[in-house]
Design a protein around this motif. Structure first.
Motif, PDB file in Angstrom:
ATOM      1  N   THR A 152       0.619  -1.299   0.190  1.00 60.97           N
ATOM      2  CA  THR A 152      -0.042   0.218  -0.107  1.00 60.97           C
ATOM      3  C   THR A 152       0.359   1.398  -0.185  1.00 60.97           C
ATOM      4  OG1 THR A 152      -1.511  -0.878   0.982  1.00 60.97           O
ATOM      5  CG2 THR A 152      -2.080   1.415   1.108  1.00 60.97           C
ATOM      6  N   LEU A 153       1.944   1.293   0.979  1.00 66.69           N
ATOM      7  CA  LEU A 153       2.719   2.742   0.693  1.00 66.69           C
ATOM      8  C   LEU A 153       3.166   3.210  -0.957  1.00 66.69           C
ATOM      9  CD1 LEU A 153       4.772   1.424   3.518  1.00 66.69           C
ATOM     10  CD2 LEU A 153       3.412   3.319   3.831  1.00 66.69           C
ATOM     11  N   GLY A 154       2.977   1.211  -1.490  1.00 66.64           N
ATOM     12  CA  GLY A 154       3.868   2.061  -2.874  1.00 66.64           C
ATOM     13  C   GLY A 154       3.180   2.380  -3.694  1.00 66.64           C
ATOM     14  N   TYR A 155       1.607   2.110  -3.303  1.00 69.67           N
ATOM     15  CA  TYR A 155       0.961   1.651  -4.821  1.00 69.67           C
ATOM     16  C   TYR A 155      -0.895   2.216  -4.090  1.00 69.67           C
ATOM     17  CZ  TYR A 155       4.478  -0.936  -7.016  1.00 69.67           C
ATOM     18  OH  TYR A 155       5.566  -1.750  -6.822  1.00 69.67           O
ATOM     19  N   ALA A 255      12.027  -3.134 -11.728  1.00 71.05           N
ATOM     20  CA  ALA A 255      13.686  -3.482 -12.776  1.00 71.05           C
ATOM     21  C   ALA A 255      13.664  -4.343 -11.738  1.00 71.05           C
ATOM     22  CB  ALA A 255      14.748  -3.000 -13.119  1.00 71.05           C
ATOM     23  N   HIS A 256      13.803  -3.887 -10.011  1.00 68.44           N
ATOM     24  CA  HIS A 256      14.893  -4.178  -9.301  1.00 68.44           C
ATOM     25  C   HIS A 256      13.727  -4.893  -7.539  1.00 68.44           C
ATOM     26  CE1 HIS A 256      18.465  -5.329 -11.099  1.00 68.44           C
ATOM     27  NE2 HIS A 256      17.988  -3.868 -11.756  1.00 68.44           N
ATOM     28  N   ARG A 257      13.654  -5.027  -6.613  1.00 62.33           N
ATOM     29  CA  ARG A 257      13.168  -5.398  -5.215  1.00 62.33           C
ATOM     30  C   ARG A 257      14.382  -5.888  -4.158  1.00 62.33           C
ATOM     31  NH1 ARG A 257       8.150  -4.515  -5.459  1.00 62.33           N
ATOM     32  NH2 ARG A 257       7.342  -5.381  -7.675  1.00 62.33           N
ATOM     33  N   VAL A 258      14.017  -4.869  -3.257  1.00 63.18           N
ATOM     34  CA  VAL A 258      15.263  -5.234  -2.399  1.00 63.18           C
ATOM     35  C   VAL A 258      14.465  -5.630  -0.984  1.00 63.18           C
ATOM     36  CG1 VAL A 258      17.281  -4.667  -0.712  1.00 63.18           C
ATOM     37  CG2 VAL A 258      17.630  -4.460  -3.953  1.00 63.18           C
ATOM     38  N   LEU A 259      14.792  -6.451  -0.328  1.00 70.63           N
ATOM     39  CA  LEU A 259      14.071  -6.454   1.328  1.00 70.63           C
ATOM     40  C   LEU A 259      14.652  -6.725   2.306  1.00 70.63           C
ATOM     41  CD1 LEU A 259      11.105  -6.875   2.446  1.00 70.63           C
ATOM     42  CD2 LEU A 259      11.738  -9.680   3.152  1.00 70.63           C
ATOM     43  N   VAL A 260      14.855  -5.537   2.974  1.00 68.45           N
ATOM     44  CA  VAL A 260      15.548  -5.197   3.980  1.00 68.45           C
ATOM     45  C   VAL A 260      14.756  -5.282   5.059  1.00 68.45           C
ATOM     46  CG1 VAL A 260      16.806  -3.864   5.752  1.00 68.45           C
ATOM     47  CG2 VAL A 260      16.703  -3.349   2.461  1.00 68.45           C
ATOM     48  N   HIS A 280      12.351   7.331   3.533  1.00 69.62           N
ATOM     49  CA  HIS A 280      13.021   6.713   2.342  1.00 69.62           C
ATOM     50  C   HIS A 280      11.433   5.975   1.055  1.00 69.62           C
ATOM     51  CE1 HIS A 280      16.536   7.102   4.019  1.00 69.62           C
ATOM     52  NE2 HIS A 280      15.878   6.720   5.242  1.00 69.62           N
ATOM     53  N   ARG A 281      10.790   6.067   1.184  1.00 75.42           N
ATOM     54  CA  ARG A 281       9.441   5.840   0.623  1.00 75.42           C
ATOM     55  C   ARG A 281       9.909   4.459   0.407  1.00 75.42           C
ATOM     56  NH1 ARG A 281       7.611  10.526  -1.523  1.00 75.42           N
ATOM     57  NH2 ARG A 281       6.145   9.163  -3.281  1.00 75.42           N
ATOM     58  N   PRO A 282      10.007   3.549   0.697  1.00 71.95           N
ATOM     59  CA  PRO A 282       9.408   2.033   0.500  1.00 71.95           C
ATOM     60  C   PRO A 282       7.968   2.004   0.221  1.00 71.95           C
ATOM     61  CG  PRO A 282       9.303   2.436   3.129  1.00 71.95           C
ATOM     62  CD  PRO A 282       9.733   3.324   2.897  1.00 71.95           C
ATOM     63  N   THR A 283       8.003   0.865  -0.748  1.00 73.18           N
ATOM     64  CA  THR A 283       6.736   0.086  -1.509  1.00 73.18           C
ATOM     65  C   THR A 283       5.885  -1.012  -0.441  1.00 73.18           C
ATOM     66  OG1 THR A 283       7.861  -1.460  -2.126  1.00 73.18           O
ATOM     67  CG2 THR A 283       7.390   0.177  -3.906  1.00 73.18           C
ATOM     68  N   ALA A 310      19.764  -9.799  15.003  1.00 74.65           N
ATOM     69  CA  ALA A 310      18.578  -9.715  16.248  1.00 74.65           C
ATOM     70  C   ALA A 310      18.322  -9.086  16.595  1.00 74.65           C
ATOM     71  CB  ALA A 310      20.356  -9.772  17.220  1.00 74.65           C
ATOM     72  N   GLY A 311      16.734  -9.582  17.545  1.00 80.98           N
ATOM     73  CA  GLY A 311      16.435  -8.763  18.289  1.00 80.98           C
ATOM     74  C   GLY A 311      14.614  -9.643  18.603  1.00 80.98           C
ATOM     75  N   ALA A 312      13.556  -9.012  19.015  1.00 78.98           N
ATOM     76  CA  ALA A 312      12.698  -9.732  19.483  1.00 78.98           C
ATOM     77  C   ALA A 312      11.590  -9.079  18.428  1.00 78.98           C
ATOM     78  CB  ALA A 312      12.236  -9.717  20.824  1.00 78.98           C
ATOM     79  N   ALA A 313      11.861  -8.278  17.206  1.00 78.06           N
ATOM     80  CA  ALA A 313      10.948  -8.261  16.847  1.00 78.06           C
ATOM     81  C   ALA A 313      11.376  -7.437  15.911  1.00 78.06           C
ATOM     82  CB  ALA A 313      10.290  -6.168  17.481  1.00 78.06           C
ATOM     83  N   TRP A 314      10.989  -7.418  14.458  1.00 80.75           N
ATOM     84  CA  TRP A 314      11.671  -6.810  13.079  1.00 80.75           C
ATOM     85  C   TRP A 314      10.493  -6.118  12.280  1.00 80.75           C
ATOM     86  CZ3 TRP A 314      11.238 -11.845  15.389  1.00 80.75           C
ATOM     87  CH2 TRP A 314      11.832 -12.067  16.027  1.00 80.75           C
ATOM     88  N   LEU A 315      10.827  -5.455  11.073  1.00 84.89           N
ATOM     89  CA  LEU A 315      10.635  -4.479  10.387  1.00 84.89           C
ATOM     90  C   LEU A 315      10.393  -4.861   9.328  1.00 84.89           C
ATOM     91  CD1 LEU A 315       9.905  -0.740  11.427  1.00 84.89           C
ATOM     92  CD2 LEU A 315       8.382  -2.489  11.439  1.00 84.89           C
ATOM     93  N   PHE A 316      10.311  -5.745   8.275  1.00 81.95           N
ATOM     94  CA  PHE A 316       9.967  -6.085   6.969  1.00 81.95           C
ATOM     95  C   PHE A 316       9.706  -5.313   5.780  1.00 81.95           C
ATOM     96  CE2 PHE A 316       9.874  -9.245   9.211  1.00 81.95           C
ATOM     97  CZ  PHE A 316      10.348 -10.491   8.788  1.00 81.95           C
ATOM     98  N   VAL A 317      10.752  -4.284   5.034  1.00 81.71           N
ATOM     99  CA  VAL A 317      11.370  -3.120   4.114  1.00 81.71           C
ATOM    100  C   VAL A 317      11.659  -3.631   2.708  1.00 81.71           C
ATOM    101  CG1 VAL A 317      12.021  -0.817   4.420  1.00 81.71           C
ATOM    102  CG2 VAL A 317      11.592  -1.628   6.392  1.00 81.71           C
TER     103      VAL A 317
END
Length: 323
Positions: A152-155, A255-260, A280-283, A310-317
């Motif tokens: 939704t952030l991207g489209y 053309a390219h997607r990257v998951l951080v 940073h305008r992620p999709t 490492a950690g107990a919570a994560w963001l997939f960007v």
């Protein structure tokens, strides 16, 4: 409520070929992805716009409620009802045309989202909203509940990607809703009067956050927003009109997607970091915490969970680009 067999005969007399009132069909359509169960009087599989109009005419005369249904992936009982259920996925499931220059597609409501994606892919295009149910949810269903998906952030939402619609109202009006060539209609005139009489409320109480989806999005009818009735109907769950065709916006497939994947000590810290990430305008940006991951590890083993920071919570960007 009209008797089931009488309803079937009335629908057949109206020229609708595929009408089911047997116990198996009614039971199959009595539930969706929610916990609710409502047995319909009949299930109708319309073959085209005219059959939808005929079904609505019969239901109007007989006082039978109508529920428009896509793939039944709704989780709040949105796709069940006691009257006639209209299932568009059997016959009204075509991608009618794709215009790669205008980046648009004309589709019937029963087309599955993934089918539209495959049709648009050869042109380097895609339909932006992509719910997790994209392999089975229909565009009509996405219009009904204003589906979003992880990108939704991207489209944007479905309402941000619908340009025009052909709809039938409960009164039998056949409306072609296109901001470039608006339809003249008594109903639309009355709708404009409602909005004009409540401009202050509409401007201050509607459209106040990005993921405001289901309901009547009256902000789209404001003069400064071009009185966009198509966008109003998106999210109204078929309660204002039944869509038989839609023109949707397509976007360029990057053309390219990257998951951080970013690790945090807890979900609160992940939430605090989100505003900076959005600059940073992620999709896409989705968060989970260790409770979900731990359940997966317990039930499927550690091999089912990829290595995480490492950690107990994560963001997939997700970020995209041409390079």
């Amino acid at each position: 409520m009209v008797e089931v067999e009488s309803l079937r005969k009335a629908l057949h007399r109206a020229g609708i070929a595929d009408v089911r009132v047997d116990g198996t069909s009614r039971a199959a359509y009595s539930s969706d992805a929610s916990l609710y169960r409502v047995v319909p009087s009949a299930v109708v599989f319309p073959a085209g716009h005219d059959e939808v109009a005929a079904a609505l005419d019969v239901c109007r005369r007989e006082g039978v409620p109508v529920t428009a249904r896509g793939a039944g992936t709704s989780v709040a009982g949105n796709a069940v009802g006691a009257g006639v259920v209209l299932d568009f996925s059997r016959y009204m499931n075509r991608v009618c045309s794709i215009d790669p220059e205008a980046r648009t597609a004309v589709v019937q409501p029963g087309v599955v989202q993934a089918v539209l994606q495959r049709a648009a892919a050869p042109f380097g295009l895609r339909f932006g909203p992509d719910p997790s149910t994209h392999t089975r949810c229909t565009i009509g269903g996405m219009i009904g509940n204003n589906a979003c998906g992880s990108r939704t952030l991207g489209y944007g939402r479905t309402s941000d990607n619908v340009l025009a619609m052909r709809v039938l109202t409960a009164q039998g009006e056949d409306l072609r809703l296109d901001s470039a060539a608006p339809t003249m209609s008594r109903t639309l005139d009355d709708l404009a009067t409602v909005v004009t009489s409540g401009l202050a409320t509409v401007r201050t109480e509607f459209g106040r956050f990005g993921r405001q989806v289901s309901g009547y999005s009256l902000e789209h009818l404001l003069p400064e927003n071009g009185f966009d009735v198509s966008r109003l109907l998106v999210g109204s769950e078929g309660t204002l009109a039944v869509c038989t065709e839609a023109t949707v916006r397509l976007v360029t497939d990057p053309a390219h997607r990257v998951l951080v994947v970013l690790g945090f000590p807890d979900i609160a810290a992940a939430g605090d970091a989100t505003p900076e990430i959005l600059q940073h305008r992620p999709t896409a940006c989705e968060g989970i915490d260790s409770r979900i991951v731990d359940v997966l590890r317990d039930r499927r083993g550690s091999a089912a969970v990829p290595p995480l920071p490492a950690g107990a919570a994560w963001l997939f960007v997700e970020v995209v680009g041409d390079t």
